[in-house]
Motif scaffolding. Structure first.
Motif, PDB file in Angstrom:
ATOM      1  N   GLU A 174       0.964  -1.300  -0.099  1.00 32.37           N
ATOM      2  CA  GLU A 174       0.082  -0.051  -0.062  1.00 32.37           C
ATOM      3  C   GLU A 174       0.738   1.347   0.175  1.00 32.37           C
ATOM      4  O   GLU A 174       0.546   2.285  -0.729  1.00 32.37           O
ATOM      5  CB  GLU A 174      -0.781   0.131   1.180  1.00 32.37           C
ATOM      6  N   LEU A 175       2.140   1.113   0.764  1.00 34.59           N
ATOM      7  CA  LEU A 175       2.775   2.320   1.043  1.00 34.59           C
ATOM      8  C   LEU A 175       3.425   2.680  -0.632  1.00 34.59           C
ATOM      9  O   LEU A 175       3.331   3.952  -1.008  1.00 34.59           O
ATOM     10  CB  LEU A 175       3.984   2.030   1.857  1.00 34.59           C
ATOM     11  N   PHE A 176       4.074   1.739  -1.399  1.00 34.76           N
ATOM     12  CA  PHE A 176       4.724   2.079  -2.595  1.00 34.76           C
ATOM     13  C   PHE A 176       3.798   2.273  -3.649  1.00 34.76           C
ATOM     14  O   PHE A 176       4.113   2.766  -4.725  1.00 34.76           O
ATOM     15  CB  PHE A 176       5.739   0.961  -2.607  1.00 34.76           C
ATOM     16  N   ARG A 177       2.604   1.829  -3.567  1.00 38.01           N
ATOM     17  CA  ARG A 177       1.164   2.286  -4.534  1.00 38.01           C
ATOM     18  C   ARG A 177       0.980   3.781  -4.097  1.00 38.01           C
ATOM     19  O   ARG A 177       0.112   4.365  -5.067  1.00 38.01           O
ATOM     20  CB  ARG A 177       0.300   1.306  -4.538  1.00 38.01           C
ATOM     21  N   THR A 178       1.292   4.493  -3.334  1.00 40.88           N
ATOM     22  CA  THR A 178       0.938   5.815  -2.754  1.00 40.88           C
ATOM     23  C   THR A 178       1.703   6.545  -3.848  1.00 40.88           C
ATOM     24  O   THR A 178       3.104   6.597  -3.825  1.00 40.88           O
ATOM     25  CB  THR A 178       1.300   6.095  -1.601  1.00 40.88           C
ATOM     26  N   GLY A 235      13.147  19.145   7.686  1.00 41.79           N
ATOM     27  CA  GLY A 235      11.750  19.292   7.716  1.00 41.79           C
ATOM     28  C   GLY A 235      11.117  19.533   6.709  1.00 41.79           C
ATOM     29  O   GLY A 235       9.787  19.157   6.655  1.00 41.79           O
ATOM     30  N   VAL A 236      11.473  19.703   5.402  1.00 40.87           N
ATOM     31  CA  VAL A 236      10.932  19.772   4.318  1.00 40.87           C
ATOM     32  C   VAL A 236      10.650  18.107   3.893  1.00 40.87           C
ATOM     33  O   VAL A 236       9.429  17.785   3.367  1.00 40.87           O
ATOM     34  CB  VAL A 236      11.684  20.266   3.127  1.00 40.87           C
ATOM     35  N   CYS A 237      11.593  17.260   3.981  1.00 40.45           N
ATOM     36  CA  CYS A 237      11.358  15.935   3.608  1.00 40.45           C
ATOM     37  C   CYS A 237      10.431  15.139   4.656  1.00 40.45           C
ATOM     38  O   CYS A 237       9.513  14.662   3.763  1.00 40.45           O
ATOM     39  CB  CYS A 237      12.763  15.097   3.820  1.00 40.45           C
ATOM     40  N   PHE A 238      10.412  15.537   5.829  1.00 40.91           N
ATOM     41  CA  PHE A 238       9.588  14.575   6.822  1.00 40.91           C
ATOM     42  C   PHE A 238       7.935  15.525   6.420  1.00 40.91           C
ATOM     43  O   PHE A 238       6.990  14.934   6.929  1.00 40.91           O
ATOM     44  CB  PHE A 238       9.917  14.306   8.077  1.00 40.91           C
ATOM     45  N   GLY A 239       8.121  16.743   6.452  1.00 40.42           N
ATOM     46  CA  GLY A 239       6.801  17.426   6.261  1.00 40.42           C
ATOM     47  C   GLY A 239       6.009  17.018   5.090  1.00 40.42           C
ATOM     48  O   GLY A 239       5.041  16.938   4.999  1.00 40.42           O
ATOM     49  N   LEU A 240       6.736  16.890   4.099  1.00 44.35           N
ATOM     50  CA  LEU A 240       6.341  16.310   2.793  1.00 44.35           C
ATOM     51  C   LEU A 240       5.549  14.942   2.714  1.00 44.35           C
ATOM     52  O   LEU A 240       4.766  14.495   2.393  1.00 44.35           O
ATOM     53  CB  LEU A 240       7.413  16.293   1.529  1.00 44.35           C
ATOM     54  N   LEU A 241       6.552  14.012   3.699  1.00 50.22           N
ATOM     55  CA  LEU A 241       6.238  12.523   3.830  1.00 50.22           C
ATOM     56  C   LEU A 241       4.623  12.626   4.646  1.00 50.22           C
ATOM     57  O   LEU A 241       4.044  11.646   4.197  1.00 50.22           O
ATOM     58  CB  LEU A 241       7.223  11.909   4.699  1.00 50.22           C
ATOM     59  N   ASN A 242       4.568  13.332   5.664  1.00 54.23           N
ATOM     60  CA  ASN A 242       3.361  13.409   6.375  1.00 54.23           C
ATOM     61  C   ASN A 242       2.174  14.054   5.617  1.00 54.23           C
ATOM     62  O   ASN A 242       1.155  13.596   5.801  1.00 54.23           O
ATOM     63  CB  ASN A 242       3.672  14.726   7.457  1.00 54.23           C
ATOM     64  N   GLU A 243       2.571  14.850   4.356  1.00 52.17           N
ATOM     65  CA  GLU A 243       1.526  15.251   3.596  1.00 52.17           C
ATOM     66  C   GLU A 243       1.204  14.097   2.591  1.00 52.17           C
ATOM     67  O   GLU A 243      -0.127  13.972   2.323  1.00 52.17           O
ATOM     68  CB  GLU A 243       1.925  16.295   2.814  1.00 52.17           C
ATOM     69  N   ILE A 244       2.020  13.255   2.185  1.00 45.94           N
ATOM     70  CA  ILE A 244       1.896  12.103   1.382  1.00 45.94           C
ATOM     71  C   ILE A 244       1.143  11.055   1.810  1.00 45.94           C
ATOM     72  O   ILE A 244       0.207  10.455   1.343  1.00 45.94           O
ATOM     73  CB  ILE A 244       2.950  11.560   0.593  1.00 45.94           C
ATOM     74  N   LEU A 245       1.607  11.139   3.071  1.00 43.11           N
ATOM     75  CA  LEU A 245       0.964   9.838   3.949  1.00 43.11           C
ATOM     76  C   LEU A 245       0.410  10.208   5.291  1.00 43.11           C
ATOM     77  O   LEU A 245       0.932  10.142   6.278  1.00 43.11           O
ATOM     78  CB  LEU A 245       2.260   8.726   4.381  1.00 43.11           C
TER      79      LEU A 245
END
Length: 402
Positions: A6-10, A119-129
Motif C-alpha cells: 500500500e505504501l509504495f502504491r501511494t 523539515g521539508v522531507c518529513f513534512g512532505l512525507l506527512n502530507e503524502i502519507l
C-alpha cells in the motif's frame, strides 16, 4: 495503511524513498571517508569525530534561521537544490591540499542546509502519507537508512582502504547528484503548506510556539539527549578500531534496520507507545560493555543490539505529530531532526574530548553512562505525556490544544 505494498502504491512515495536513500548512501560513504582522511592527517580522535558528526552542530543555526521555510518553500525545489549543494561541497573535500579549517567551514554550511532539508522531507512525507501511514513510511525510510548504511559503510571501507578517501568522497558526490535527479523527476510541483515569507523571525516565533507545549518539549528532549550521547559513542568507532570501524558502523545499521521492522511493521500504535522508554535504554546500555577491551565479535554484537533502540525515534515522532497542528508539521519535524542532529554533534564533541584525554573506550563508556542517566531522569515525564489523550481532529484543524 498497514502494508508495504500500500505504501509504495501511494503517488510520490517512491520518489521520496529513492531521493532519501541516495542522500543517505552519499552521506555514509563520504562521512566515513572524511573521518578517515581527517584522522590520518591529524591523528586526533576529536577532529575525526567532528568531521563525521560535527556538521550537526550547525543545524542549531539552520533551525534558528531557516526552518520556517520547511512549510513555506516548494518541497521539490528544496530537495533538488539541497542534493546539488551537497554534491558540490562533498567534491570539494576531495581536492588535494584543502586545509582542515576550510573543510570544517564547508561542513558548517552543509549542516545549516540540512536543517531545512529535514523539515521539508518529513513534512512532505506527512502530507503524502497522512494518519497512521506516516509511521509506516518513516520506518521504511529508516529501513532504507539501515540498508544504505550497511552497504555504504562496507563499500566505503573497501574504497578507503583499497583506493583512497578522496575517491570515496567523489563517489559520494556522484550519489548526491543521482538523488537530485530523482527528486526533480519524481516529485510533483506541490505548493508550500503555509503562506508567508521564510524569515528568521518567523522561524523563532514558531519554534517558541512549538517549545511552549509541555508534551512536545518532553518528546523533543527524550530523543535529543540520549541519541546525541550515543552518537558520541559511535563517533569514536574510527579511533577505537580504525581497521574495523566500517564493520562496526555496518552492524549498527543492521541493528537499526531490525528495530525499524519490529517497531514500524509489527507493533500497533498503542503497543509502540509503551516501548518508548525501554527502547531508549536499549540504545544506551550495551555500550557500557566497552569498559572492557572487547573482541571484534563482542563489539559487533554490542553495537548491533544497541542500534535496535534507535526505533524509539519513530515512537516519539508519532507522538509529536499527534501534538502538533497541521500548519506547523514541517517545522515541528524539522526542529525535531535538527535538534537531534545538533545533539549528535555535541555528543561527538564531548565524547571526542573525553577520548582525547583518556582513551576511545573510556569516551564511549562515559557517553553511555550519561545517556542512561538522562533517560532515567526524563522517563517519568515521558510516560505521563504518552498517557495524555490526543484531541480529536488535532492534525487537521490547525488549532493547537492547550
Amino acid at each position: 495503511m498497514r502494508t508495504y505494498g500500500e505504501l509504495f502504491r501511494t503517488p510520490e512515495f517512491g520518489a521520496v524513498f529513492f531521493t532519501y536513500s541516495g542522500q543517505i548512501a552519499a552521506q555514509t560513504v563520504s562521512g566515513l571517508a572524511l573521518g578517515t582522511l581527517i584522522y590520518t592527517a591529524t591523528g586526533s580522535p576529536l577532529l575525526s569525530a567532528l568531521a563525521m558528526f560535527g556538521p550537526s552542530l550547525a543545524q542549531l543555526v539552520g533551525a534558528s534561521t531557516l526552518l520556517s521555510g520547511a512549510d513555506r518553500l516548494p518541497p521539490r525545489t528544496v530537495l533538488t537544490g539541497m542534493s546539488l549543494f551537497f554534491a558540490l561541497s562533498t567534491a570539494a573535500y576531495a581536492i588535494p591540499g584543502v586545509p582542515v579549517w576550510v573543510i570544517f567551514t564547508i561542513l558548517f554550511g552543509q549542516g545549516m542546509i540540512a536543517a531545512l532539508g529535514g523539515g521539508v522531507c518529513f513534512g512532505l512525507l506527512n502530507e503524502i502519507l497522512p494518519g497512521n501511514g506516516y509511521v509506516l513510511g518513516t520506518s521504511v525510510l529508516s529501513l532504507a537508512t539501515g540498508v544504505m548504511q550497511i552497504g555504504g559503510y562496507a563499500v566505503g571501507g573497501v574504497l578507503v582502504t583499497s583506493l583512497s578517501p578522496r575517491v570515496a568522497l567523489l563517489i559520494g558526490a556522484a550519489l548526491h547528484v543521482i538523488a537530485a535527479v530523482v527528486a526533480r523527476a519524481g516529485l510533483s510541483n506541490r505548493p508550500p503548506r503555509a503562506t508567508g515569507r521564510m524569515s528568521a523571525g518567523e522561524t523563532w516565533r514558531n519554534n517558541v510556539r512549538l517549545w511552549s507545549d509541555k508534551g512536545r518539549r518532553y518528546v523533543y528532549l527524550s530523543f535529543w539527549l540520549p541519541c546525541g550521547l550515543i552518537v558520541g559513542c559511535e563517533s569514536l568507532y574510527v579511533s577505537y578500531s580504525p581497521r574495523h570501524a566500517g564493520a562496526m558502523f555496518a552492524f549498527g545499521a543492521f541493528g537499526m534496520l531490525v528495530g525499524d521492522v519490529l517497531t514500524g511493521r509489527l507493533l500497533t500504535p498503542r503497543q509502540r507507545a509503551r516501548f518508548g522508554v525501554p527502547l531508549l535504554l536499549l540504545l544506551a546500555v550495551p555500550h557500557l560493555a566497552f569498559a572492557w577491551r572487547l573482541s571484534l565479535p563482542a563489539a559487533l554484537a554490542a553495537v548491533t543490539l544497541a542500534a535496535i533502540g534507535y526505533s524509539a525515534n519513530w515512537v516519539l515522532q508519532e507522538r509529536l505529530i499527534s501534538l502538533t497542528p497541521a500548519d506547523l508539521t514541517g517545522q515541528a519535524l524539522g526542529l525535531y531532526t535538527s535538534g537531534m542532529r545538533a545533539a549528535q554533534g555535541c555528543g561527538a564533541a564531548l565524547a571526542g574530548a573525553v577520548a582525547e584525554f583518556t582513551s576511545p573506550s573510556m569516551g564511549i563508556v562515559a557517553s553511555a553512562v550519561a545517556a542512561v542517566l538522562s533517560i532515567l531522569i526524563l522517563a517519568p515525564a515521558l510516560r505521563a505525556t504518552s498517557a495524555l489523550p490526543v484531541p480529536s481532529g488535532h492534525l487537521t484543524n490547525g488549532k493547537e490544544a492547550k
